[in-house]
Design a protein around this motif. Structure first.
Motif, PDB file in Angstrom:
ATOM      1  N   TYR A  17     -40.959  -1.323 -23.338  1.00 63.08           N
ATOM      2  CA  TYR A  17     -41.214  -2.510 -24.163  1.00 63.08           C
ATOM      3  C   TYR A  17     -41.016  -3.783 -23.344  1.00 63.08           C
ATOM      4  CZ  TYR A  17     -40.225  -6.350 -27.314  1.00 63.08           C
ATOM      5  OH  TYR A  17     -40.217  -7.578 -27.917  1.00 63.08           O
ATOM      6  N   HIS A  18     -39.894  -3.856 -22.612  1.00 65.16           N
ATOM      7  CA  HIS A  18     -39.616  -5.045 -21.809  1.00 65.16           C
ATOM      8  C   HIS A  18     -40.634  -5.208 -20.681  1.00 65.16           C
ATOM      9  CE1 HIS A  18     -35.931  -6.393 -23.679  1.00 65.16           C
ATOM     10  NE2 HIS A  18     -35.477  -5.151 -23.690  1.00 65.16           N
ATOM     11  N   GLN A  21     -43.779  -6.519 -22.346  1.00 59.92           N
ATOM     12  CA  GLN A  21     -43.509  -7.885 -22.799  1.00 59.92           C
ATOM     13  C   GLN A  21     -43.597  -8.856 -21.624  1.00 59.92           C
ATOM     14  OE1 GLN A  21     -42.962  -8.457 -26.023  1.00 59.92           O
ATOM     15  NE2 GLN A  21     -42.584 -10.652 -25.932  1.00 59.92           N
ATOM     16  N   TYR A  25     -46.130 -12.079 -21.215  1.00 63.40           N
ATOM     17  CA  TYR A  25     -45.664 -13.434 -20.917  1.00 63.40           C
ATOM     18  C   TYR A  25     -46.259 -13.950 -19.610  1.00 63.40           C
ATOM     19  CZ  TYR A  25     -42.172 -13.368 -24.671  1.00 63.40           C
ATOM     20  OH  TYR A  25     -41.544 -13.342 -25.888  1.00 63.40           O
ATOM     21  N   GLN A  42     -37.511 -13.803 -19.498  1.00 62.96           N
ATOM     22  CA  GLN A  42     -37.929 -12.406 -19.558  1.00 62.96           C
ATOM     23  C   GLN A  42     -37.857 -11.754 -18.176  1.00 62.96           C
ATOM     24  OE1 GLN A  42     -38.507 -10.664 -22.244  1.00 62.96           O
ATOM     25  NE2 GLN A  42     -39.039  -8.787 -21.153  1.00 62.96           N
TER      26      GLN A  42
END
Length: 204
Positions: A17-18, A21, A25, A42
């Motif tokens: 997920y990170h 993400q 971004y 992030q």
């Protein structure tokens, strides 16, 4: 867990997920410069995940030395003086605060001469002579690491015995001093601790 599932020992969904993400971004920051304010934190978060110990195991462990340090702390006096190989002596000084006769952070002519004398355990001198050298420096215990007492598996001319053979011609044909120690240490040295490749001898 954020990165690993302890039961399955595999990457968890949160890690992916990170990762996605961060990609989102990044695209936003490329298209609209002001949106980089989302990307910066992030990236920090993702960096912390990547540097997780599961990816970069960096813990140093030397169990024989750890056992030696514990024994020294429990069984020797604070004023006991130790000798041995310099890297080990530096660790010993740091971990036990015991006095040592060699330290790799000091360099001058007097220390170089002392190093040569202390390392003569790996020459071919009579064991009695090594005993006399250590007594002259009031050494209480000698930390012996047997893997240094070898010529095999080392580049030609790079072992301690070979280097001493060039300098100590008189004893060149004798048995290695460290082998004498292993074979019959008494009456000069008494083994008081042994674990794996490390033996501590009390200087009698």
């Amino acid at each position: 867990p954020i990165v690993f599932d302890d039961d399955k020992n595999s990457l968890s969904v949160s890690y992916f997920y990170h990762l996605f993400q961060t990609c989102a971004y990044t695209i936003m920051a490329v298209l609209i410069m002001r949106l980089k304010l989302f990307l910066t934190p992030q990236l920090c978060l993702l960096t912390s995940l990547v540097m997780n110990k599961h990816f970069w195991p960096s813990e140093y462990s030397n169990y024989p030395q750890e056992q030696m340090m514990l024994w020294i702390n429990d069984n020797t006096h604070n004023e006991s003086i130790f000798s041995g190989i310099m890297p080990t002596m530096a660790n010993l000084k740091l971990s036990t605060r015991r006095p040592i006769v060699l330290h790799p952070h000091y360099e001058h002519a007097k220390i170089r001469r002392r190093v040569k004398l202390m390392y003569s355990m790996f020459s071919r001198k009579p064991l009695k002579r090594i005993y006399q050298i250590l007594k002259n420096y009031n050494v209480t215990y000698y930390v012996y690491e047997r893997h240094w007492c070898t010529i095999e598996n080392r580049p030609l001319g790079c072992s301690f015995p070979e280097m001493y053979d060039l300098d100590d011609i008189e004893n060149r044909r004798n048995e290695l001093t460290c082998k004498q120690l292993e074979r019959q240490s008494m009456p000069y040295f008494k083994p008081v601790f042994n674990y794996d490749y490390i033996t501590i001898y009390q200087v009698m």
